[in-house]
Design an enzyme around this catalytic site. Structure first.
Site, PDB file in Angstrom:
ATOM      1  N   LYS A 116     -31.325 -18.313  24.848  1.00 25.25           N
ATOM      2  CA  LYS A 116     -31.205 -18.414  23.396  1.00 25.25           C
ATOM      3  C   LYS A 116     -32.290 -17.591  22.704  1.00 25.25           C
ATOM      4  CE  LYS A 116     -28.675 -20.770  21.403  1.00 25.25           C
ATOM      5  NZ  LYS A 116     -27.299 -20.510  20.868  1.00 25.25           N
ATOM      6  N   TYR A 158     -31.868 -21.940  29.945  1.00 23.45           N
ATOM      7  CA  TYR A 158     -31.088 -22.089  28.712  1.00 23.45           C
ATOM      8  C   TYR A 158     -31.854 -21.590  27.508  1.00 23.45           C
ATOM      9  CZ  TYR A 158     -29.659 -24.374  24.396  1.00 23.45           C
ATOM     10  OH  TYR A 158     -29.338 -24.608  23.087  1.00 23.45           O
ATOM     11  N   THR A 218     -31.669 -22.723  18.531  1.00 22.39           N
ATOM     12  CA  THR A 218     -32.128 -24.060  18.913  1.00 22.39           C
ATOM     13  C   THR A 218     -33.633 -24.184  18.764  1.00 22.39           C
ATOM     14  OG1 THR A 218     -32.355 -25.570  20.807  1.00 22.39           O
ATOM     15  CG2 THR A 218     -32.208 -23.243  21.309  1.00 22.39           C
ATOM     16  N   ASP A 219     -34.109 -25.415  18.566  1.00 18.68           N
ATOM     17  CA  ASP A 219     -35.551 -25.639  18.522  1.00 18.68           C
ATOM     18  C   ASP A 219     -36.206 -25.411  19.878  1.00 18.68           C
ATOM     19  OD1 ASP A 219     -34.515 -27.889  19.810  1.00 18.68           O
ATOM     20  OD2 ASP A 219     -35.553 -29.356  18.544  1.00 18.68           O
ATOM     21  N   GLU A 220     -35.418 -25.398  20.946  1.00 18.02           N
ATOM     22  CA  GLU A 220     -35.978 -25.276  22.291  1.00 18.02           C
ATOM     23  C   GLU A 220     -36.602 -23.898  22.555  1.00 18.02           C
ATOM     24  OE1 GLU A 220     -33.945 -27.015  25.596  1.00 18.02           O
ATOM     25  OE2 GLU A 220     -32.721 -28.281  24.298  1.00 18.02           O
TER      26      GLU A 220
END
Length: 313
Positions: A139, A135, A114-116
């Site tokens: 990741k 979260y 994810t970009d997060e």
């Protein structure tokens, strides 16, 4: 190639499975994974969790799998703030299981991240990871394990980091389907803080198509950012949806989420095309209008609660 798609009954995973022929889908069917997402799709479904090492290994051996594409994950930031443990178990321990099996069976593993993981920074594929939530921390941890297995064991693995996805079959707790559904019911849309947090959106079918190309042609050990190139604030996207629906949008500003990133902005190293945000939103709104039987049974806490992370926080 014989594909095992883990998390393939979920939102992005099922879109990817629709790009394939005769794949194997492994999904635990937790709250966001649904067999209904695979209706009419050419695949073999196995119910199971990537945290179950022996089951995954058996599925790989019995089906002579060549490639694992991992979409399986706990993904909702609000839920991770309330209870981080399931995110550690699925997003880290589960990925290590897949890596170990890929090592033992000499498979290709494509891990969907994810970009997060970059936090609210402009980032290319070599940028440092600065996760802000449990979260995104889970990741980022999984990404580090992937890179470690590539370097230490020579596993044929790579990482793909999409930006915010939207489109048909997305669980109602997410911003876009929640906005569509609550507006259809004339309910207010809870908006965190000032609503000016900017996200880069990509239509889920574009994501699935791009991922398929990377799975087939991507290089071992590489990271691929796939931003949508359509940056827009949360409040703007809410009003766009209201305009498409032809209904007044009621907005209710609520307490901001702890550690809330203000923006995500990735730079890709590959070229691809994506549909416009306006066209993607129209397709998405039309799908939710025409498929009430898919989402009406799901209208539980994610529909009623306005600030779900406050429970137990």
């Amino acid at each position: 190639m014989k594909f095992l798609v883990t998390g393939g009954a979920g939102f992005i995973g099922s879109a990817f499975v629709r790009q394939l022929k005769d794949s194997i889908v492994l999904d635990a069917l937790t709250y966001a994974g649904r067999e209904e997402n695979l209706r009419g799709v050419d695949c073999t479904f196995v119910k199971g969790n990537i945290t179950d090492y022996e089951l995954v290994k058996k599925v790989v051996e019995e089906n002579k799998v060549d490639v694992i594409v991992n979409f399986a994950a706990e993904t909702h930031v609000d839920r991770s703030i309330v209870n981080p443990r399931p995110f550690l178990e699925s997003n880290v321990f589960g990925v290590v299981n897949l890596l170990q099996i890929s090592k033992e069976k000499n498979l290709r593993l494509v891990h969907i991240s994810t970009d997060e993981v970059y936090g609210d920074n402009e980032a290319d594929e070599n940028s440092p990871l600065r996760p802000s939530s449990p979260y995104s921390a889970s990741k980022a941890s999984a990404d580090m394990f992937v890179m470690a297995y590539v370097r230490t064991y020579g596993v044929d693995a790579l990482i793909i980091r999409p930006s915010n996805n939207y489109g048909p079959r997305q669980f109602p707790e997410k911003l876009i389907p929640k906005t569509i559904i609550r507006t259809l019911f004339d309910k207010p849309i809870p908006v965190y803080g000032d609503g000016k947090q900017v996200r880069d959106w990509i239509y889920v079918e574009d994501t699935a198509r791009i991922i398929k190309g990377i799975v087939e042609n991507g290089e071992k050990g590489k990271i691929y950012n796939i931003p949508g190139g359509h940056s827009i604030s949360n409040i703007e996207i809410i009003y766009k949806i209201g305009s498409i629906l032809g209904k007044e949008v009621k907005v209710k500003f609520v307490k901001d989420r702890p550690g809330h990133d203000r923006f995500y902005k990735m730079k890709p190293s590959i070229k691809y095309d994506t549909i416009s945000i306006d066209e993607g939103l129209k397709r998405t709104v039309d799908w939710y209008r025409e498929n009430r039987e898919w989402w009406e049974p799901l209208l539980g806490d994610s529909f009623v609660e306005e600030v779900p992370w406050e429970k137990g926080y």
